[in-house]
Design a protein around this motif. Structure first.
Motif, PDB file in Angstrom:
ATOM      1  N   LYS A  46      -1.924   2.834  -6.348  1.00 49.86           N
ATOM      2  CA  LYS A  46      -2.332   1.738  -6.579  1.00 49.86           C
ATOM      3  C   LYS A  46      -3.896   2.187  -7.600  1.00 49.86           C
ATOM      4  CE  LYS A  46      -4.366  -2.383  -4.548  1.00 49.86           C
ATOM      5  NZ  LYS A  46      -3.499  -3.192  -5.157  1.00 49.86           N
ATOM      6  N   THR A  47      -3.888   1.197  -8.672  1.00 48.50           N
ATOM      7  CA  THR A  47      -4.911   1.368  -9.572  1.00 48.50           C
ATOM      8  C   THR A  47      -5.275   0.108  -9.981  1.00 48.50           C
ATOM      9  OG1 THR A  47      -6.100   2.469 -11.545  1.00 48.50           O
ATOM     10  CG2 THR A  47      -3.652   2.032 -11.414  1.00 48.50           C
ATOM     11  N   GLY A  48      -6.435  -0.488  -9.628  1.00 49.94           N
ATOM     12  CA  GLY A  48      -7.010  -1.891 -10.275  1.00 49.94           C
ATOM     13  C   GLY A  48      -5.954  -2.862  -9.382  1.00 49.94           C
ATOM     14  N   PRO A  49      -5.570  -3.616 -10.488  1.00 54.19           N
ATOM     15  CA  PRO A  49      -4.283  -4.640 -10.030  1.00 54.19           C
ATOM     16  C   PRO A  49      -2.968  -4.502 -10.026  1.00 54.19           C
ATOM     17  CG  PRO A  49      -5.213  -5.014 -12.045  1.00 54.19           C
ATOM     18  CD  PRO A  49      -6.095  -3.948 -11.847  1.00 54.19           C
ATOM     19  N   LEU A  84       6.578  -1.015 -11.234  1.00 56.34           N
ATOM     20  CA  LEU A  84       5.302  -1.423 -11.448  1.00 56.34           C
ATOM     21  C   LEU A  84       5.207  -3.001 -11.170  1.00 56.34           C
ATOM     22  CD1 LEU A  84       2.509  -0.441 -12.821  1.00 56.34           C
ATOM     23  CD2 LEU A  84       3.461  -1.727 -14.878  1.00 56.34           C
ATOM     24  N   THR A  85       3.799  -3.135 -10.126  1.00 55.75           N
ATOM     25  CA  THR A  85       3.725  -4.258  -9.771  1.00 55.75           C
ATOM     26  C   THR A  85       2.277  -4.811 -10.187  1.00 55.75           C
ATOM     27  OG1 THR A  85       5.171  -4.411  -7.918  1.00 55.75           O
ATOM     28  CG2 THR A  85       3.450  -6.035  -7.770  1.00 55.75           C
ATOM     29  N   TRP A  86       2.328  -5.908 -11.049  1.00 54.18           N
ATOM     30  CA  TRP A  86       0.886  -6.123 -11.331  1.00 54.18           C
ATOM     31  C   TRP A  86       0.610  -7.572 -10.463  1.00 54.18           C
ATOM     32  CZ3 TRP A  86       0.201 -10.351 -15.824  1.00 54.18           C
ATOM     33  CH2 TRP A  86      -1.210 -10.400 -15.987  1.00 54.18           C
ATOM     34  N   HIS A  87      -0.666  -7.535  -9.741  1.00 59.82           N
ATOM     35  CA  HIS A  87      -1.014  -8.435  -9.052  1.00 59.82           C
ATOM     36  C   HIS A  87      -2.014  -9.626  -9.925  1.00 59.82           C
ATOM     37  CE1 HIS A  87       0.199  -6.675  -5.540  1.00 59.82           C
ATOM     38  NE2 HIS A  87      -0.411  -5.427  -5.784  1.00 59.82           N
ATOM     39  N   ASN A 112       3.868  15.560   1.348  1.00 58.22           N
ATOM     40  CA  ASN A 112       3.112  14.706   0.592  1.00 58.22           C
ATOM     41  C   ASN A 112       1.809  15.037   0.551  1.00 58.22           C
ATOM     42  OD1 ASN A 112       4.915  12.116   1.487  1.00 58.22           O
ATOM     43  ND2 ASN A 112       4.945  13.206   3.446  1.00 58.22           N
ATOM     44  N   TRP A 113       1.288  14.753  -0.806  1.00 56.58           N
ATOM     45  CA  TRP A 113      -0.178  15.179  -1.350  1.00 56.58           C
ATOM     46  C   TRP A 113      -0.844  14.040  -1.565  1.00 56.58           C
ATOM     47  CZ3 TRP A 113      -1.318  18.009  -6.306  1.00 56.58           C
ATOM     48  CH2 TRP A 113      -2.598  18.448  -6.416  1.00 56.58           C
ATOM     49  N   GLN A 114      -1.893  13.460  -1.261  1.00 53.26           N
ATOM     50  CA  GLN A 114      -2.826  12.593  -1.687  1.00 53.26           C
ATOM     51  C   GLN A 114      -3.519  13.066  -2.847  1.00 53.26           C
ATOM     52  OE1 GLN A 114      -2.962   9.366  -0.703  1.00 53.26           O
ATOM     53  NE2 GLN A 114      -4.460   8.708  -2.301  1.00 53.26           N
ATOM     54  N   VAL A 115      -3.333  12.758  -4.111  1.00 52.92           N
ATOM     55  CA  VAL A 115      -4.016  13.139  -5.129  1.00 52.92           C
ATOM     56  C   VAL A 115      -4.291  12.223  -6.258  1.00 52.92           C
ATOM     57  CG1 VAL A 115      -1.830  13.674  -6.364  1.00 52.92           C
ATOM     58  CG2 VAL A 115      -3.657  14.602  -7.232  1.00 52.92           C
ATOM     59  N   GLY A 116      -5.410  11.693  -6.761  1.00 53.33           N
ATOM     60  CA  GLY A 116      -5.888  10.844  -7.460  1.00 53.33           C
ATOM     61  C   GLY A 116      -5.594   9.355  -6.955  1.00 53.33           C
ATOM     62  N   PRO A 117      -5.120   8.480  -7.508  1.00 57.32           N
ATOM     63  CA  PRO A 117      -5.033   7.200  -7.125  1.00 57.32           C
ATOM     64  C   PRO A 117      -3.595   7.082  -6.262  1.00 57.32           C
ATOM     65  CG  PRO A 117      -4.297   6.989  -9.230  1.00 57.32           C
ATOM     66  CD  PRO A 117      -4.917   8.497  -9.063  1.00 57.32           C
ATOM     67  N   SER A 153       0.984  -1.149  -0.013  1.00 61.85           N
ATOM     68  CA  SER A 153       0.046  -0.119  -0.056  1.00 61.85           C
ATOM     69  C   SER A 153       0.802   1.333   0.021  1.00 61.85           C
ATOM     70  CB  SER A 153      -0.830   0.119   1.197  1.00 61.85           C
ATOM     71  OG  SER A 153      -1.545   1.378   1.388  1.00 61.85           O
ATOM     72  N   PRO A 154       0.854   2.136  -1.083  1.00 59.99           N
ATOM     73  CA  PRO A 154       1.508   3.374  -1.002  1.00 59.99           C
ATOM     74  C   PRO A 154       0.938   4.484  -0.141  1.00 59.99           C
ATOM     75  CG  PRO A 154       0.090   3.312  -2.979  1.00 59.99           C
ATOM     76  CD  PRO A 154      -0.198   2.220  -2.254  1.00 59.99           C
ATOM     77  N   GLN A 155      -0.113   4.214   0.557  1.00 63.51           N
ATOM     78  CA  GLN A 155      -0.768   5.237   1.224  1.00 63.51           C
ATOM     79  C   GLN A 155      -1.101   4.926   2.542  1.00 63.51           C
ATOM     80  OE1 GLN A 155      -4.015   6.077  -1.407  1.00 63.51           O
ATOM     81  NE2 GLN A 155      -5.407   4.713  -0.098  1.00 63.51           N
ATOM     82  N   GLY A 156      -0.973   3.713   3.039  1.00 67.73           N
ATOM     83  CA  GLY A 156      -1.084   3.440   4.387  1.00 67.73           C
ATOM     84  C   GLY A 156       0.036   3.622   5.140  1.00 67.73           C
TER      85      GLY A 156
END
Length: 845
Positions: free
Chosen positions: A406-409, A453-456, A358-363, A48-51
């Motif tokens: 993070k966006t989708g997978p 880039l990490t693809w789940h 740090n600025w939370q913007v978009g995903p 998680s990049p924002q937790g």
């Protein structure tokens, strides 16, 4: 860059971020080093990049199970057990227990890391056989040191940061994608505690022990408002000399101040400033023996080695050691009787300031981190010489912009980085029969763009691709004014005798040296007098001082694309496996060697496969990793000829070859009961130089080495010079034991509202080669160092009292061995003796 400009840049970055419009309320964004804003929250999902976690990085995964640790080594907050990388994490209580106050102390708690002091403010790091021992201002470290998310460019500027920490992360292997400067060996991340909102707290520890050892640190956290906080921390560390000549003492202190503001629910900023001072005579060394060449009827027939059998604490300034040195005949000077004149000291200051927004913007989260650091060095070291003095000012500015989300997978990190450094230095190395006086400036401008880039792909399988393009531009401008003492023709046999010629004096500049010899009737010339006909003043027997001047005005540009490909598979919520291939790059640099002013970058390719596991209701942990590295264009420092006219013997760095490194790293924890914890780690590493060749001057007998040494010639600028071709192919890496392990145990004894905690552990390191010439005489012996402690305090841990002892065996392992060329004496340093004492601590919440 001036201090005012640095502060202006920091302020501008913060104001720019504050002016950005806010978005909808979301969890707090990630900090510069990947840590979340310092407010209590739950453990985030992996990657998680924002937790993130609050200041305490120890989070219970089960009421009865092993604790978990949140790391940010991949620029996102994640559990160390779910990070598919080779990493060792040192908790703050372990740092206190092991008395880690200097960078070199880290090697006591991480088997894969070898860290050693080389005198003055300098520390070298080696990870799994990859590192460098050159710490001058015109080369970069092979293991990156990052403090509070900021890369520290100089190995002389890594002190004064080990207090009030969340944790220390040691990454093993090349760091070619996410970090500020590429490194072939690994990275060390020192991560301080951040200010906490809505929390008024204070804590501190102080210990006292033998050698009048005092270690103290304290921190206070003050809420400014519901959206702001201030944190102030400081430390003090000192002890009397560990050596009988008054060296290896410590006197250091520092402070760190931070202010944090949560400007909106999606925007926060933090400013941190720190200062550290290093004093004392940190350098320490012992004469360990002498290798003397043997000549028979047919000429050279080998070496005879005579150990001193000195105790590890017998310093080179003791009367016994000074008499030992004075008894050695130095053929180049035609006499014996030299003693060490200089007294080592440190008077070094370091400070820095950073802004993190740090600025939370978009995903995702946008992070902006400008930072400025400065160091001023004033020190003298005496490793086998009269004295090496340094007066230096280092300045660095770095800026990083990173967007992670993070966006989708898909999880992603993308960013850009700039590092600028300016160094101005005045140094000299007075070595009995030789002294170079060096004045130089060097600059670095490094630019990089990176992404990951990490693809789940499924709920269990994740694939990662990461890359970084780096361009390093460097400039070096300086002069070296070198003076070499000879007793007549150095090639005469038997050697000339000059019983009254004075050795090179310990003076800080060339003018003073020239005046010294002029007053004693010894000529200084840039042409050897023995090479002139007698009618022109030539002599085969009279002493003279040869003067050779070198001017280097050179630049270099290196660029490299490095990348990482990886896959991880989760067998369950507590077991996973991973595999990766990663490349690393370490920039080239300079040497004071005419015609050999620069050397190429070194590179590494690393294959890794590993698994991390928790079993039996989270009470057993077992992690294992295998690695295979190919190391190319290794940078190696030794004496040799430059390409001047005439050529001059200099200390230079060259690319000498390649090596293969492979091994296994494993660690385990076993929570036997809720009050009994056993843990351990082991590393096996095999190192082999596939190709390792270089030349050294032929000054008579071949060098005392077990490597192949073949007499030959080298044509330099049309001049044929006699050399020895040295071939160390097949040798292992220095400073790298094949086997090393740690074993630790902790037992808690409840006593109502109080408890007793018993702790004990031991560290084993196998035999290792310490002399880079691979002599058969000097090596680090295998052995263990054990520690034990007993702690009493209340169960809420408001205070505690601890009695401790470190290095129960009083085993003092040798490191940093080298030979003093003029006398043939080997000199080395020994680790700290047995120490013991009492530690008390308290905290207020």
């Amino acid at each position: 860059m001036t201090m005012n400009r640095a502060i202006l840049l920091l302020a501008s970055a913060s104001v720019l971020a504050m002016a950005t419009p806010a978005h909808a309320q979301t969890p707090p964004p990630t900090s510069a080093s990947g840590d979340a804003a310092p407010v209590p929250q739950s453990l985030p999902a992996a990657n998680s990049p924002q937790g993130g976690a609050p200041n305490s990085t120890h989070i219970d995964t089960s009421a009865e199970g092993l604790e978990d640790i949140v790391v940010t080594a991949q620029r996102v907050s994640e559990s160390a057990q779910r990070a598919p990388i080779a990493i060792s994490v040192i908790k703050p209580e372990d740092l206190v227990q092991q008395a880690v106050t200097r960078p070199e102390d880290l090697s006591r708690v991480v088997p894969a890391l070898v860290a050693a002091s080389t005198g003055g403010s300098y520390t070298t790091f080696v990870v799994r056989g990859v590192g460098n021992t050159t710490v001058n201002a015109y080369s970069d470290p092979a293991v990156a040191f990052n403090y509070d998310g900021v890369y520290i460019g100089r190995p002389s500027s890594t002190s004064g940061s080990f207090y009030d920490l969340q944790r220390v992360e040691v990454l093993k292997g090349p760091q070619g994608t996410l970090y500020g400067r590429n490194a072939t060996g690994g990275a060390i991340n020192v991560i301080p505690n951040r200010p906490q909102l809505d929390t008024l707290s204070a804590d501190g520890t102080v210990s006292y022990g033998n050698y009048n050892t005092v270690n103290a640190q304290a921190a206070v956290n003050l809420p400014i408002s519901t959206s702001g906080a201030f944190r102030l921390a400081g430390n003090y560390a000192s002890h009397d000399p560990f050596y009988n000549d008054g060296t290896n003492d410590q006197h250091e202190y520092g402070a760190r101040a931070q202010v944090y503001a949560e400007l909106t629910p999606t925007l926060n900023t933090r400013i941190s400033a720190d200062y550290a001072h290093q004093g004392g005579a940190k350098l320490f060394a012992t004469y360990v023996g002498t290798a003397t060449p043997i000549f028979g009827r047919t000429g050279f027939s080998g070496y005879s080695y005579s150990p001193t059998n000195y105790a590890p604490g017998e310093g080179i300034f003791s009367p016994k050691s000074q008499a030992y040195l004075a008894s050695h005949y130095i053929a180049q000077a035609g006499r014996a009787g030299e003693v060490v004149q200089g007294q080592p000291y440190n008077n070094n200051d370091f400070w820095g300031i950073l802004s993190e927004t740090n600025w939370q913007v978009g995903p995702g989260t946008l992070t902006v981190v400008p930072a400025y650091r400065e160091s001023r060095l004033d020190n003298l070291i005496t490793p086998g010489m009269n004295g090496a003095g340094t007066h230096e000012k280092d300045r660095q500015f770095s800026g990083e912009v990173r967007y992670a989300g993070k966006t989708g997978p898909l999880d992603f990190v993308v960013g850009g980085y700039y590092f600028g450094e300016h160094i101005r230095s005045n140094t000299y190395f007075s070595q009995f029969v030789l002294v170079p006086y060096q004045n130089f400036t060097t600059t670095t401008d490094s630019y990089a763009g990176f992404g990951k880039l990490t693809w789940h792909a499924t709920s269990k399988l994740s694939l990662t691709a990461a890359g970084r393009y780096t361009q390093d531009k460097k400039r070096f401008d300086g002069t070296s004014d070198t003076y070499i003492l000879f007793c007549g023709n150095p090639a005469s046999f038997p050697p000339n005798q000059c019983p009254t010629v004075p050795f090179i004096p310990l003076v800080p500049d060339a003018a003073s040296l020239r005046a010294f010899y002029a007053a004693r009737g010894v000529p200084v010339t840039n042409v050897p007098l023995f090479a002139l006909p007698p009618a022109f003043g030539g002599s085969q027997t009279a002493p003279f001082v040869l003067n050779a001047k070198t001017a280097i005005n050179s630049g270099l540009t290196n660029s490299k694309f490095t990348y990482r490909l990886g896959a991880e598979y989760a067998f369950s919520n507590t077991s996973m496996a991973y595999v990766s291939y990663e490349t690393g790059y370490h920039a080239g640099g300079f040497a004071f060697a005419q015609g050999l002013e620069s050397y190429k970058p070194e590179t590494i390719a690393a294959w890794t496969i590993g698994s991390k596991n928790r079993f039996f209701n989270n009470t057993v942990q077992f992690n294992i990793e295998g690695f295979y590295w190919k190391y190319r264009n290794q940078q190696f420092s030794t004496f040799g000829y430059d390409l001047g006219n005439p050529p001059t013997t200099v200390f230079l760095t060259r690319n000498v070859g390649k090596s293969t490194i492979y091994g296994v790293d494993a660690d385990a924890q076993f929570l036997v009961t809720r009050n009994t914890l056993l843990s351990g780690s082991v590393q096996y590493v095999h190192t082999n130089y596939d190709s390792f060749q270089y030349d050294v001057p032929n000054q008579g007998a071949p060098p005392p080495t077990t490597c192949g040494a073949q007499a030959g010639n080298s044509v330099i600028n049309g001049v044929t010079e006699a050399v020895y071709h040295i071939d160390c192919s097949g040798q292992p890496a220095v400073n790298t034991p094949e086997w090393s392990f740690n074993v630790n145990g902790q037992q808690t004894i409840p006593l109502g509202d109080y408890k007793i905690v018993l702790q004990a552990g031991t560290r084993y390191r196998g035999r290792a080669q310490e002399d880079p010439s691979y002599s058969s005489y000097i090596y680090a012996k295998a052995g263990t160092t054990s520690n034990a402690s007993i702690t009493f305090g209340p169960t809420d841990e408001r205070w505690f009292v601890t009695g401790f002892v470190n290095n129960l065996e009083d085993f003092r392992r040798v490191f940093g061995v080298s030979q003093v060329a003029a006398s043939g004496i080997y000199i080395g340093s020994y680790e700290a003796p047995r120490t013991y004492g009492v530690r008390v601590g308290a905290r207020f919440r």
